[in-house]
Design a protein around this motif. Structure first.
Motif, PDB file in Angstrom:
ATOM      1  N   PRO A   1       0.814  -0.952  -0.017  1.00  0.00           N
ATOM      2  CA  PRO A   1      -0.152   0.117   0.080  1.00  0.00           C
ATOM      3  C   PRO A   1       0.799   1.201   0.108  1.00  0.00           C
ATOM      4  O   PRO A   1       2.037   1.197   0.463  1.00  0.00           O
ATOM      5  CB  PRO A   1      -0.837  -0.150   1.294  1.00  0.00           C
ATOM      6  N   PRO A   2       0.248   2.554  -0.417  1.00  0.00           N
ATOM      7  CA  PRO A   2       1.071   3.792  -0.663  1.00  0.00           C
ATOM      8  C   PRO A   2       1.407   4.160   0.617  1.00  0.00           C
ATOM      9  O   PRO A   2       0.491   3.978   1.860  1.00  0.00           O
ATOM     10  CB  PRO A   2       0.279   4.339  -1.301  1.00  0.00           C
ATOM     11  N   GLU A   3       2.339   4.866   0.929  1.00  0.00           N
ATOM     12  CA  GLU A   3       2.651   5.584   2.229  1.00  0.00           C
ATOM     13  C   GLU A   3       1.668   6.888   2.114  1.00  0.00           C
ATOM     14  O   GLU A   3       1.141   7.318   1.389  1.00  0.00           O
ATOM     15  CB  GLU A   3       4.164   6.290   2.237  1.00  0.00           C
ATOM     16  N   PRO A   4       1.450   7.158   3.460  1.00  0.00           N
ATOM     17  CA  PRO A   4       0.627   8.405   3.548  1.00  0.00           C
ATOM     18  C   PRO A   4       1.062   9.496   2.647  1.00  0.00           C
ATOM     19  O   PRO A   4       2.062   9.950   2.774  1.00  0.00           O
ATOM     20  CB  PRO A   4       0.564   8.742   5.236  1.00  0.00           C
ATOM     21  N   GLY A   5       0.040  10.297   2.185  1.00  0.00           N
ATOM     22  CA  GLY A   5       0.200  11.370   1.249  1.00  0.00           C
ATOM     23  C   GLY A   5       0.969  11.019  -0.261  1.00  0.00           C
ATOM     24  O   GLY A   5       1.180  11.849  -0.892  1.00  0.00           O
ATOM     25  N   SER A   6       0.921   9.687  -0.476  1.00  0.00           N
ATOM     26  CA  SER A   6       1.374   9.096  -1.933  1.00  0.00           C
ATOM     27  C   SER A   6       0.641   8.347  -2.392  1.00  0.00           C
ATOM     28  O   SER A   6      -0.176   7.482  -1.696  1.00  0.00           O
ATOM     29  CB  SER A   6       2.743   8.537  -1.774  1.00  0.00           C
ATOM     30  N   ARG A   7       0.679   8.383  -3.913  1.00  0.00           N
ATOM     31  CA  ARG A   7      -0.427   7.398  -4.496  1.00  0.00           C
ATOM     32  C   ARG A   7       0.571   6.241  -5.092  1.00  0.00           C
ATOM     33  O   ARG A   7      -0.136   5.261  -5.834  1.00  0.00           O
ATOM     34  CB  ARG A   7      -1.171   8.117  -5.646  1.00  0.00           C
ATOM     35  N   HIS A   8       1.549   6.090  -4.848  1.00  0.00           N
ATOM     36  CA  HIS A   8       2.572   5.111  -5.330  1.00  0.00           C
ATOM     37  C   HIS A   8       2.734   3.813  -4.553  1.00  0.00           C
ATOM     38  O   HIS A   8       3.104   4.047  -3.115  1.00  0.00           O
ATOM     39  CB  HIS A   8       3.924   5.712  -5.763  1.00  0.00           C
ATOM     40  N   ARG A   9       2.576   2.797  -5.121  1.00  0.00           N
ATOM     41  CA  ARG A   9       2.639   1.512  -4.372  1.00  0.00           C
ATOM     42  C   ARG A   9       4.093   0.936  -4.525  1.00  0.00           C
ATOM     43  O   ARG A   9       4.348   0.638  -5.669  1.00  0.00           O
ATOM     44  CB  ARG A   9       1.555   0.538  -4.874  1.00  0.00           C
ATOM     45  N   PRO A  10       4.785   0.745  -3.599  1.00  0.00           N
ATOM     46  CA  PRO A  10       6.052   0.436  -3.580  1.00  0.00           C
ATOM     47  C   PRO A  10       6.430  -0.929  -3.875  1.00  0.00           C
ATOM     48  O   PRO A  10       5.633  -1.750  -3.300  1.00  0.00           O
ATOM     49  CB  PRO A  10       6.765   1.005  -2.035  1.00  0.00           C
ATOM     50  N   LEU A  11       7.276  -1.255  -4.701  1.00  0.00           N
ATOM     51  CA  LEU A  11       7.416  -2.728  -5.153  1.00  0.00           C
ATOM     52  C   LEU A  11       8.129  -3.369  -4.040  1.00  0.00           C
ATOM     53  O   LEU A  11       9.198  -2.854  -3.706  1.00  0.00           O
ATOM     54  CB  LEU A  11       8.247  -2.617  -6.458  1.00  0.00           C
ATOM     55  N   VAL A  12       7.809  -4.591  -3.630  1.00  0.00           N
ATOM     56  CA  VAL A  12       8.324  -5.179  -2.533  1.00  0.00           C
ATOM     57  C   VAL A  12       8.544  -6.633  -3.098  1.00  0.00           C
ATOM     58  O   VAL A  12       9.599  -7.330  -2.189  1.00  0.00           O
ATOM     59  CB  VAL A  12       7.510  -5.330  -1.451  1.00  0.00           C
ATOM     60  N   ALA A  13       8.330  -7.055  -4.240  1.00  0.00           N
ATOM     61  CA  ALA A  13       8.657  -8.675  -4.565  1.00  0.00           C
ATOM     62  C   ALA A  13       8.599  -8.774  -6.077  1.00  0.00           C
ATOM     63  O   ALA A  13       7.282  -7.953  -6.554  1.00  0.00           O
ATOM     64  CB  ALA A  13       8.003  -9.509  -3.685  1.00  0.00           C
ATOM     65  N   VAL A  14       9.212  -9.372  -6.764  1.00  0.00           N
ATOM     66  CA  VAL A  14       9.080  -9.702  -7.949  1.00  0.00           C
ATOM     67  C   VAL A  14       9.406 -11.285  -8.504  1.00  0.00           C
ATOM     68  O   VAL A  14      10.421 -11.566  -7.797  1.00  0.00           O
ATOM     69  CB  VAL A  14      10.061  -8.932  -8.859  1.00  0.00           C
ATOM     70  N   SER A  15       8.842 -11.836  -9.337  1.00  0.00           N
ATOM     71  CA  SER A  15       8.967 -13.394  -9.605  1.00  0.00           C
ATOM     72  C   SER A  15       8.857 -13.273 -11.333  1.00  0.00           C
ATOM     73  O   SER A  15       7.982 -12.754 -11.964  1.00  0.00           O
ATOM     74  CB  SER A  15       8.108 -14.165  -9.200  1.00  0.00           C
TER      75      SER A  15
END
Length: 278
Positions: free
Chosen positions: A152-166
């Motif tokens: 989920p995005p940080e407060p005040g941000s709309r960007h969802r940070p990438l945490v895993a990739v396969s």
């Protein structure tokens, strides 16, 4: 050294180099090119015989004095998560999955670097630059997907940070997890476990019977975790079998457990079922 059959794939053996999984051992790989109109068919067939894909190459360990690397896959229909795996699933329930065609991004590479620096700083990929990373992701002659997981995005941000990739291949009988990496800050949340569990769900929804996890290596702290998954099969002595008690496979590190290269090649079956003669 080359073993070949006219009109068939040519198989080669790499020079010995230090094993990344077991100390004081040397590894070699048997490999062949994955190209042409029959690339998917060849990949499907050899994956069932313990091979793995790396870009446009299929390979399988062929060490001179050790047969510890055993290809592993989960039987989707029989899989039941353990208590700790259910907790990992719940801890990561806020992640969003997105699957797309294999295309490398700067955000993926930044995550990849953080993962390597934290988990595999001395590994064979430690010096991989962004162009080599892009080749790993994008150079695939078969059906592959990049499966991304974002928080989920940080407060005040709309960007969802990438945490895993396969990087995941789609086989005719399952999903093959070619390479996965994740945010090292989320190790305690067991995000790596979550990615595997989610691939089981993806395969279940698609009606695919297996999720291929790569190699399980008895005695290796890096690769031993795969034995923790229910309904796990390993490819051993030319057949898939239930893993059973992991301790019973420790003898695969004995030098007498290894067949000669020519014999290994002779046992490989091509998609048209013709055996390869070394």
């Amino acid at each position: 050294m080359r073993h070949t059959l006219p009109l068939a794939p040519q198989f080669y053996v790499t020079a010995p180099q230090p094993c990344p999984y077991l100390p004081r051992r040397m590894e070699r790989k048997l490999f062949t090119a994955l190209q042409g109109d029959n690339a998917e068919t060849l990949n499907d067939s050899l994956s069932k015989q313990g091979f793995r894909r790396s870009q446009n190459v299929l390979y399988r360990p062929a060490c001179a004095d050790c047969a510890a690397c055993l290809s592993a896959r989960i039987r989707v229909a029989d899989f039941k998560p353990s208590r700790s795996q259910r907790k990992a699933w719940n801890r990561n329930a806020d992640l969003k999955r997105q699957a797309s065609a294999p295309w490398a991004t700067e955000e993926q590479y930044a995550l990849f670097r953080r993962y390597l620096d934290s988990r595999h700083a001395n590994g064979g990929m430690a010096d991989m630059d962004i162009f080599e990373f892009a080749a790993m992701i994008e150079e695939t002659p078969i059906r592959s997907r990049v499966v991304e997981y974002s928080a989920p995005p940080e407060p005040g941000s709309r960007h969802r940070p990438l945490v895993a990739v396969s990087l995941t291949d789609i086989l005719d009988d399952g999903l093959s997890m070619v390479y996965s990496f994740y945010e090292p800050d989320r190790i305690r949340a067991s995000v790596g476990t979550y990615v595997i569990l989610d691939h089981v769900e993806i395969a279940r929804e698609a009606g695919l019977p297996y999720v291929y996890l790569g190699y399980w290596v008895p005695g290796s702290p890096k690769m031993g975790y795969k034995a923790n998954y229910d309904a796990l099969e390993i490819y051993k002595n030319g057949t898939w079998q239930d893993i059973g008690d992991p301790e019973t496979h420790s003898g695969e590190t004995h030098p007498l457990s290894v067949a000669p290269i020519a014999e290994q090649v002779a046992r490989i079956t091509l998609p048209d079922t013709r055996p390869i003669r070394g």
